[in-house]
Design a protein around this motif. Structure first.
Motif, PDB file in Angstrom:
ATOM      1  N   ALA A 102       0.816  -1.212   0.000  1.00 30.38           N
ATOM      2  CA  ALA A 102       0.000   0.000   0.000  1.00 30.38           C
ATOM      3  C   ALA A 102       0.849   1.260   0.000  1.00 30.38           C
ATOM      4  CB  ALA A 102      -0.933   0.002   1.217  1.00 30.38           C
ATOM      5  N   THR A 103       2.136   1.129   0.295  1.00 32.29           N
ATOM      6  CA  THR A 103       3.019   2.295   0.303  1.00 32.29           C
ATOM      7  C   THR A 103       3.590   2.601  -1.082  1.00 32.29           C
ATOM      8  OG1 THR A 103       5.005   0.993   0.821  1.00 32.29           O
ATOM      9  CG2 THR A 103       3.681   1.780   2.685  1.00 32.29           C
ATOM     10  N   LEU A 104       3.399   1.719  -2.058  1.00 35.68           N
ATOM     11  CA  LEU A 104       3.995   1.919  -3.376  1.00 35.68           C
ATOM     12  C   LEU A 104       3.540   3.216  -4.056  1.00 35.68           C
ATOM     13  CD1 LEU A 104       3.959  -1.719  -4.862  1.00 35.68           C
ATOM     14  CD2 LEU A 104       5.863  -0.493  -3.794  1.00 35.68           C
ATOM     15  N   PRO A 105       2.238   3.546  -4.037  1.00 33.91           N
ATOM     16  CA  PRO A 105       1.835   4.804  -4.691  1.00 33.91           C
ATOM     17  C   PRO A 105       2.539   6.018  -4.114  1.00 33.91           C
ATOM     18  CG  PRO A 105      -0.086   3.430  -4.286  1.00 33.91           C
ATOM     19  CD  PRO A 105       1.064   2.786  -3.566  1.00 33.91           C
ATOM     20  N   GLY A 106       2.728   6.050  -2.800  1.00 28.61           N
ATOM     21  CA  GLY A 106       3.422   7.171  -2.186  1.00 28.61           C
ATOM     22  C   GLY A 106       4.872   7.249  -2.618  1.00 28.61           C
ATOM     23  N   LEU A 107       5.523   6.094  -2.749  1.00 24.01           N
ATOM     24  CA  LEU A 107       6.913   6.066  -3.198  1.00 24.01           C
ATOM     25  C   LEU A 107       7.022   6.527  -4.647  1.00 24.01           C
ATOM     26  CD1 LEU A 107       8.026   2.679  -1.593  1.00 24.01           C
ATOM     27  CD2 LEU A 107       8.660   4.981  -0.842  1.00 24.01           C
ATOM     28  N   ILE A 108       6.022   6.202  -5.451  1.00 25.89           N
ATOM     29  CA  ILE A 108       6.001   6.676  -6.840  1.00 25.89           C
ATOM     30  C   ILE A 108       5.799   8.183  -6.876  1.00 25.89           C
ATOM     31  CG2 ILE A 108       4.721   6.569  -9.012  1.00 25.89           C
ATOM     32  CD1 ILE A 108       4.101   3.623  -8.312  1.00 25.89           C
ATOM     33  N   ALA A 109       4.895   8.673  -6.031  1.00 26.84           N
ATOM     34  CA  ALA A 109       4.595  10.106  -6.011  1.00 26.84           C
ATOM     35  C   ALA A 109       5.805  10.946  -5.635  1.00 26.84           C
ATOM     36  CB  ALA A 109       3.440  10.379  -5.048  1.00 26.84           C
ATOM     37  N   THR A 110       6.660  10.405  -4.764  1.00 22.70           N
ATOM     38  CA  THR A 110       7.845  11.154  -4.338  1.00 22.70           C
ATOM     39  C   THR A 110       9.031  10.942  -5.262  1.00 22.70           C
ATOM     40  OG1 THR A 110       8.586   9.343  -2.885  1.00 22.70           O
ATOM     41  CG2 THR A 110       7.122  11.020  -1.927  1.00 22.70           C
ATOM     42  N   GLY A 111       8.873  10.083  -6.262  1.00 17.16           N
ATOM     43  CA  GLY A 111       9.961   9.814  -7.186  1.00 17.16           C
ATOM     44  C   GLY A 111      10.912   8.733  -6.732  1.00 17.16           C
ATOM     45  N   ALA A 112      10.599   8.100  -5.589  1.00 20.42           N
ATOM     46  CA  ALA A 112      11.468   7.031  -5.091  1.00 20.42           C
ATOM     47  C   ALA A 112      11.361   5.780  -5.947  1.00 20.42           C
ATOM     48  CB  ALA A 112      11.127   6.707  -3.637  1.00 20.42           C
ATOM     49  N   LEU A 113      10.227   5.600  -6.623  1.00 18.69           N
ATOM     50  CA  LEU A 113      10.024   4.501  -7.555  1.00 18.69           C
ATOM     51  C   LEU A 113       9.494   5.087  -8.864  1.00 18.69           C
ATOM     52  CD1 LEU A 113       8.293   1.763  -5.336  1.00 18.69           C
ATOM     53  CD2 LEU A 113      10.710   1.901  -5.972  1.00 18.69           C
ATOM     54  N   PRO A 114       9.774   4.453 -10.009  1.00 18.67           N
ATOM     55  CA  PRO A 114       9.305   4.987 -11.296  1.00 18.67           C
ATOM     56  C   PRO A 114       7.793   4.863 -11.464  1.00 18.67           C
ATOM     57  CG  PRO A 114      10.376   2.859 -11.598  1.00 18.67           C
ATOM     58  CD  PRO A 114      10.622   3.255 -10.169  1.00 18.67           C
ATOM     59  N   GLU A 115       7.234   5.717 -12.293  1.00 16.60           N
ATOM     60  CA  GLU A 115       5.790   5.708 -12.535  1.00 16.60           C
ATOM     61  C   GLU A 115       5.329   4.416 -13.202  1.00 16.60           C
ATOM     62  OE1 GLU A 115       4.575   9.159 -14.648  1.00 16.60           O
ATOM     63  OE2 GLU A 115       5.152  10.553 -13.040  1.00 16.60           O
TER      64      GLU A 115
END
Length: 358
Positions: free
Chosen positions: A232-245
């Motif tokens: 459930a934390t993946l969208p937040g990591l994407i939003a901050t740029g920590a993970l690719p879109e």
């Protein structure tokens, strides 16, 4: 509590702590590199004879909870005093057992988690749909897959998932650890992991030390798949740029392991009453919904939504769904519970001696 994740730190500091202050409790977050550090602090205080310790509440589960039970360091029988426990399902095995150890009122549930693989959809056009398929994909794409080194929590879970897969499914492996069960099921898994090693990132000579380092490898394009116990934390990591879109979660046909995180009170806590207030507050529909918000932390609730009032249920229904991660109901399809804590330590050590050393 573990202090290595910005989002969980921010939730506690900016959402939970102010709500606790309104109830007359000052909540001070103390960051530790690993939950074992908090447990060791409590053990040291107990050994020194401290009757009123400095640690009042610990975010804990799994082997750390089990070790604490064996050392008799937790207060027990207090969760029935929490009014907000009425919103949980007393028959939910994820909150009645913690890695095979009965909870017995020694810790209050906080949120649920589901072990999940994710992939870069720009690089992986046809993702596998089973763990066996993931291992085959890794062999066919040398250097594009790896996993954290146990005893890291995520890497340790991956090793257990491999054992359940090579055993023919979770139903084939007994929950409780025994030498006989280990000798029956572990060797094939360890063989599979040794066979996988040459196809891993850096040919398996080095593993990421934790999930955060694995995420950096994934974000930098060095690997195309990764894993987490907190999808459930993946969208937040994407939003901050920590993970690719292009990050997308995988759901496996056979399901994956799920568990819950808890809040425990040391037996020598200096302010057990304040800790109970916080644990109860953390279980409130308002806090559970805030924590489930993808903009805040993004953690699956431990509440049974059917036990909530329409107004309380609305708090969850208004949350924005994720285009990256399926709902908890979907991602936990065919989920299986965690193995007993004895399995964790035995497999971690067997991996260290039989896989990492090779």
């Amino acid at each position: 509590m573990y202090g290595g994740d910005e989002r969980d730190n921010r939730y506690v500091d900016e959402v939970l702590a102010p709500a606790a202050q309104e109830k007359g409790v000052t909540l001070r977050r103390v960051a530790v590199p690993d939950t074992a550090d908090a447990l060791n602090r409590v053990l040291s205080e107990r050994q020194a004879g401290w009757q009123s310790g400095l640690v009042d509440l610990i975010w804990v589960n799994g082997t750390h909870f089990s070790v604490g039970r064996q050392a008799d360091v937790w207060q027990c029988g207090w969760t029935d005093l929490l009014p907000n426990m009425e919103y949980t399902d007393p028959e939910d095995s994820l909150i009645t057992d913690d890695f095979g150890t009965p909870v017995d009122g020694c810790e209050a549930p906080w949120h649920k988690a589901q072990f999940t693989f994710f992939y870069n959809s720009d690089a992986v056009e046809d993702p596998p749909t089973s763990l066996e398929g993931i291992l085959e994909w890794a062999q066919e794409h040398p250097g594009r897959f790896t996993y954290p080194a146990p005893p890291d929590f995520t890497g340790s879970a991956f090793v257990r998932e491999v054992m359940l897969s090579t055993a023919g499914g979770a139903e084939e492996v007994p929950l409780e650890y025994s030498v006989e069960a280990f000798e029956k099921h572990a060797p094939e898994a360890l063989d599979a992991l040794r066979g996988l090693a040459p196809a891993l990132w850096r040919e398996g000579r080095r593993h990421p030390r934790d999930e955060q380092e694995l995420n950096r490898l994934f974000s930098d394009g060095e690997v195309d798949m990764a894993m987490t116990y907190g999808p459930a934390t993946l969208p937040g990591l994407i939003a901050t740029g920590a993970l690719p879109e292009s990050t997308r979660a995988l759901t496996l046909m056979e399901g994956t392991v799920g568990n819950a995180s808890f809040l425990a009170i040391p037996a020598n806590a200096g302010d057990a009453a304040g800790a109970m207030v916080v644990a109860n507050l953390a279980l409130s529909p308002e806090q559970q919904a805030a924590k489930a918000d993808l903009e805040v932390w993004g953690q699956f609730t431990v509440l049974d939504l059917e036990r909530l009032s329409p107004a309380q249920t609305a708090l969850f229904k208004t949350l924005t769904p994720s285009p990256v991660v399926p709902s908890y109901e979907a991602i936990s399809h065919k989920a299986h519970g965690e193995l007993g804590a004895g399995w964790v330590m035995a497999l971690d050590e067997a991996w260290r001696r039989g896989v990492a050393a090779k």
